[in-house]
Structures are given as C-alpha cells and as structure tokens.
Design an enzyme around this catalytic site. Structure first.
Site, PDB file in Angstrom:
ATOM      1  N   ASP A 279       0.831  -1.210   0.000  1.00 52.21           N
ATOM      2  CA  ASP A 279       0.000   0.000   0.000  1.00 52.21           C
ATOM      3  C   ASP A 279       0.863   1.257   0.000  1.00 52.21           C
ATOM      4  O   ASP A 279       0.350   2.360  -0.172  1.00 52.21           O
ATOM      5  CB  ASP A 279      -0.952   0.011   1.200  1.00 52.21           C
ATOM      6  CG  ASP A 279      -0.240  -0.178   2.526  1.00 52.21           C
ATOM      7  OD1 ASP A 279       0.443  -1.212   2.690  1.00 52.21           O
ATOM      8  OD2 ASP A 279      -0.332   0.716   3.387  1.00 52.21           O
ATOM      9  N   ASP A 289       4.800   8.071   0.842  1.00 50.85           N
ATOM     10  CA  ASP A 289       4.542   7.794   2.256  1.00 50.85           C
ATOM     11  C   ASP A 289       5.830   7.770   3.074  1.00 50.85           C
ATOM     12  O   ASP A 289       6.389   6.717   3.380  1.00 50.85           O
ATOM     13  CB  ASP A 289       3.773   6.473   2.430  1.00 50.85           C
ATOM     14  CG  ASP A 289       2.277   6.679   2.226  1.00 50.85           C
ATOM     15  OD1 ASP A 289       1.908   7.782   1.781  1.00 50.85           O
ATOM     16  OD2 ASP A 289       1.494   5.767   2.510  1.00 50.85           O
TER      17      ASP A 289
END
Ligand code: AMP
Ligand code: MG
Length: 523
Positions: A279, A289
């Site tokens: 993810d 991220d």
C-alpha cells in the site's frame, strides 16, 4: 473540464481549476458519512476535512504551486489547511488494500489523506492531497491527524528526494492545525500531546499497488480493468492503448521499469524507506509515504530505521531490491485477471531480478567514476560491499573521499567517515581496497576530469540525515524554525557542498537516540 481563462487568454491559476476526473469516472459513496467501515462497492468516499480554528502556515512551496497550475494562492491560503474551500472542490478519500509486512491486510485506504482533486497545467495532471486534515471511513480506529514531527519529516524529505533527482511525491505546504494530537511515540504506554499538522502533497497520481490489489481481491474485474485503462491513458501515455492486446502486459512491464529505477536511486543515495508495504508502493514508481524512513549513515545492509520492522528486518537497506520484487509479484497476482498469462508475468518478474543487478552495477560504476561496467567489476563491487559492511564507513562520506584524482587518495582521507576505531588489520584492508580502486580506474577510457565530473553528479554532498531532522523538529516544536529553513535550503542543491556543517557523519551522541537512528511508525 477545462481550466478557466480570463478575457486576455491568460490562464488564471487558482483552486477554481481543480477538477475531479477520478471521482467522475469511478463508483464512490457520496454520502459524506465518516463512520469507519468497509466500502465494498466503492473506490472512494466523499469526506469533509475537519474544522481547524487556529491554523498557522509554516511554509508554502510557491514555485511548485505555480508549476502545477495553482498559482501563488495569494488570497487562497485557507486552501492549504482545507478550510473555506470553494464549491467546486469535492473532497474524498480512496479505498485501497495491501500486504503489510508480507501479510494480506485487506482494505486499508486513505486514513488521513484527503484528496482535493486534480489540477492540469500544460497537459500535466497533478493530484493534490492534505495529509492530516481529518478522519475518513478508512481511518481504522485512528484519528486522521498527523503530528508536526512526522509532517516535517515528510515535507523536507520528499523535497530532498526531488532535488536529488529521485521520483517522488512532492510537498506544497506545511501548516500547524492548532490542535493537539495524542501519540505514544515508542508504543510504551506513555502517550503525550503533540502538535497537529497538515502537509499538502502532490503527485501525478497517488494510485498505489494496493488500489489494484483491492479490486482484484474483491473480484471486481470490470473495475480493475477500468482502473488499469485509466492508469495507462493518463500516466503511461507511452503505451499504445488502442487496439493493443498487450497493453496490460506493457503496462506491468513499465511499472516494473519505473519501480526499478526508483529502487536503484534509493541505493545510490542510501535511502531506506522503512515500510515497503504494497500500500506504500506507487503505481507510478514514485517514492511515497514518508514514515520511519532514514538516510543511511554508517553502511549496513541490515539497517532498518523502523522499530516495527526490527525483528525480521524485512525492509532493511539491503533487502529493498528483493522486497520491491516481492511487491511487484503481489501486483502481478492482482492484475492477473487482466492478463491471464502467468508465463509472461513470471518472465517479466524473473527479468526484474536480473535487471536489478545489472542496473545496480551500473549505478555503482558511476558512483566510483567508472566509464563502464567491466566483467571483473562484479568482484570489485562484492569486495567493496563486504569492506563497507565490516568497517561500517559512512556511506555518503566514503564516496566523497574517492572524489579526487585517484593518485591522491590516501587512507587518512577516510577518517571522517569512520564510526569507530579501526584496527591495523582493518586499515590494511582499506589501503588494499584503495590500491585496487586506483588500478581499476586506470582502465577507464575517459579522462580523470570526466570521471570526477560523473562522480560529482551521482554522489550527494548533502543528505537529509535523521539527526538533522531530529534537531530541526526539536526546535520547531518549540517554535523555532531556523534549522528547518536551513535544511530546506541545503536540500535544494544536494550535489554541491554548500553547507559543510551538514556534510558530516552522525555525531555519536545521537547513536541511540529515538528519532535519529531508529523510528517508530507513530506519526
Ligand atoms: P502507513 O503505515 O502510515 O502507510 O499507514 C497504514 C494505514 O494506516 C493507511 O491506511 C493510513 O492511512 C492509516 N493511518 C496511519 N496513521 C493514521 C492516523 N493517524 N489516522 C488515520 N489513519 C491512519
Ligand atoms: Mg501508507
């Protein structure tokens, strides 16, 4: 939808030009319900950012804002904290799934990233997100907030990666929300108040491997196909999407190529992501991220900055190639229904493994100033890696010590990159290595000047070390942003030694400091 134009024909750059091509095409839940839940029929939910009453803008990346078509936001700074948004903006969070630490985690989704939509400028799409602006249906029992500490880390590091020339999401602004947020940094049962913050980040697309994994796991083949077509048409324009029976294969190959480029770049500068769950893998091969990442100080293939990863060291520096391969295999499984040919997928994946080492060697050759990879270089690189691993030199400073006419390289030129005292034996190993390096360099067909010019573009003189971030964060938490702005300036020219005070190994006082050598996922 087209951006508005004023009478003179000049493009008016502002938030009014934000579009919603994604939400207009895909099924979404428009109820606005923020209750945390599974959303089996939808790819996104509309959400409303939280109300913040005492926000404070810390930094705004005006250059990026103009580049993407938002303009200077002169009268529109509320946009950066997701307040008083114009009516054209429909805010939403997307659903994705993923494998976390090797295990299937099911639905995850944007738990604290809220999309503003897309903006187009000069044919280029940019998606805009607030990170930390409130809870969404995907917040999974968490608060949807981000703290100043982790927001500074994302804000500075994503820009540092950009200036290093590494594919990445970018950062448009950093603000404080004026709210306190409770976090237990070390997961030790000691929760503390921290300052809430919002980073506005941008990317051509924030689509992740996990978006595809979600649709595949739900057996939504039509939606999976639609998402793949959307990806190809918008972000892989080099792939012929009409009458091309191989378009999904071509796209998977292109995703592998972009991912490989990114990972090799990470190795080049010593970046360790720390949470390479599927993810957190961008479908466009962008670094995405920024959590418990770290630039590597002392060379160690086993180094992982993430305390959650410590037991298995799955995401250690030396494993990132292998793990990217694993993640691509998970993506291959997800897109299998579009391709229905396991042989071709396996071949692409096999090739990735081989290609990784070819590209890794090419990257190292450039760092060493070699004009090509010779057959005997593989051995040279292996020996070098063993030397680095055993002697734990500072990765960045080590290469700087090589950046001089090779006859001038001496063992004492490396002392700045030692993290411990070296024995006589170890010093002999270093001097043997230098001799071999000098011999190898004599085989170059390019001049020493050309070789050094090549090295200077590959080997950074400024890296955003965790201890520097730690210092900037400590000050910022007390309202002093001098260090933050100094780092922001330094990271813009990473291949020049403009800030020698930052071009130093990690001071020993930080060896065991949480936030310097090791970080938790708490953010
Ligand atoms: P990460 O490990 O940071 O990539 O996060 C994994 C998942 O947890 C993602 O779906 C995040 O959006 C979500 N998440 C992490 N922190 C928070 C938070 N404070 N509030 C809501 N969701 C979060
Ligand atoms: Mg994530």
């Amino acid at each position: 939808m087209f951006p508005s134009e004023c009478e003179t024909g000049f493009l008016i750059m502002n938030t009014k030009n934000i579009t919603h091509n994604f939400t207009e095409q895909f099924p979404g839940d428009f109820s606005g319900n923020l209750m945390q839940r599974q959303t089996p029929d939808f790819l996104f939910c509309t959400v409303k950012p939280a109300d913040f009453h005492q926000t404070e803008l810390i930094d705004f990346n005006e250059e990026l804002s103009i580049e993407i078509g938002l303009g200077n936001l002169e009268n529109d700074k509320d946009f950066l904290v997701a307040q008083n948004l114009p009516n054209n903006i429909e805010t939403y969070a997307t659903a994705y799934a993923g494998h976390q630490f090797g295990n299937w985690a099911g639905q995850l989704g944007d738990g604290r990233a809220i999309y503003a939509g897309e903006i187009f400028n000069q044919g280029k799409q940019t998606e805009i997100q607030w990170k930390g602006a409130g809870a969404t249906p995907y917040s999974r029992h968490a608060d949807g907030r981000a703290v100043l500490r982790s927001s500074i880390r994302e804000y500075l590091m994503s820009e540092a990666m950009f200036h290093l020339g590494i594919p990445t999401t970018r950062a448009l602004s950093l603000s404080k929300t004026g709210e306190d947020v409770i976090r237990d940094i070390q997961y030790s049962g000691n929760p503390q108040k921290e300052q809430g913050a919002i980073v506005v980040r941008t990317a051509e697309s924030f689509l992740r491997f996990g978006h595809f994994e979600l649709l595949s796991a739900r057996n939504q083949a039509d939606l999976l196909k639609q998402l793949a077509d959307y990806t190809i048409e918008n972000f892989y324009k080099e792939i012929n999407s009409e009458n091309n029976p191989n378009k999904y294969i071509d796209c998977f190959q292109a995703i592998c190529d972009r991912t490989l480029k990114m990972i090799i770049d990470w190795y080049r500068v010593g970046f360790v992501h720390g949470v390479m769950n599927t993810d957190n893998m961008s479908i466009l091969g962008l670094t995405i991220d920024y959590g418990p990442y770290s630039m590597m100080d002392g060379y160690d293939l086993e180094f992982t900055p993430n305390t959650t990863d410590l037991p298995g060291k799955r995401y250690a520096f030396g494993k990132q190639g292998q793990i990217s391969h694993w993640n691509l295999a998970a993506l291959a499984n997800a897109v299998f229904p579009l391709i229905n040919d396991s042989e071709v997928l396996e071949k692409i994946l096999d090739n990735y493994g081989k290609q990784f080492w070819t590209e890794h060697d090419k990257m190292l050759a450039k760092k060493f100033g070699f004009d090509e990879v010779l057959p005997e270089d593989e051995r040279f690189f292996t020996e070098w890696q063993q030397l680095m691993q055993d002697l734990n030199f500072d990765y960045t400073l080590f290469f700087q010590s090589l950046e001089k006419p090779s006859s001038e390289i001496k063992t004492d030129g490396f002392s700045d990159s030692f993290y411990r005292h070296l024995s006589e034996n170890e010093m002999t190993r270093l001097s043997n290595f230098i001799r071999k390096y000098q011999e190898r360099k004599r085989k170059n067909k390019i001049s020493e000047t050309e070789s050094l010019a090549m090295m200077s573009k590959e080997n950074p003189k400024f890296i955003l070390r965790n201890y520097l971030l730690f210092e900037a964060i400590q000050d910022a938490e007390n309202g002093d942003y001098k260090m933050f702005f100094k780092l922001k300036e330094a990271l813009q020219n990473p291949y020049e030694n403009r800030f020698p005070e930052f071009n130093q190994k990690r001071p020993s006082k930080y060896d065991n400091q949480t936030g310097c050598s090791q970080l938790s996922c708490s953010s």
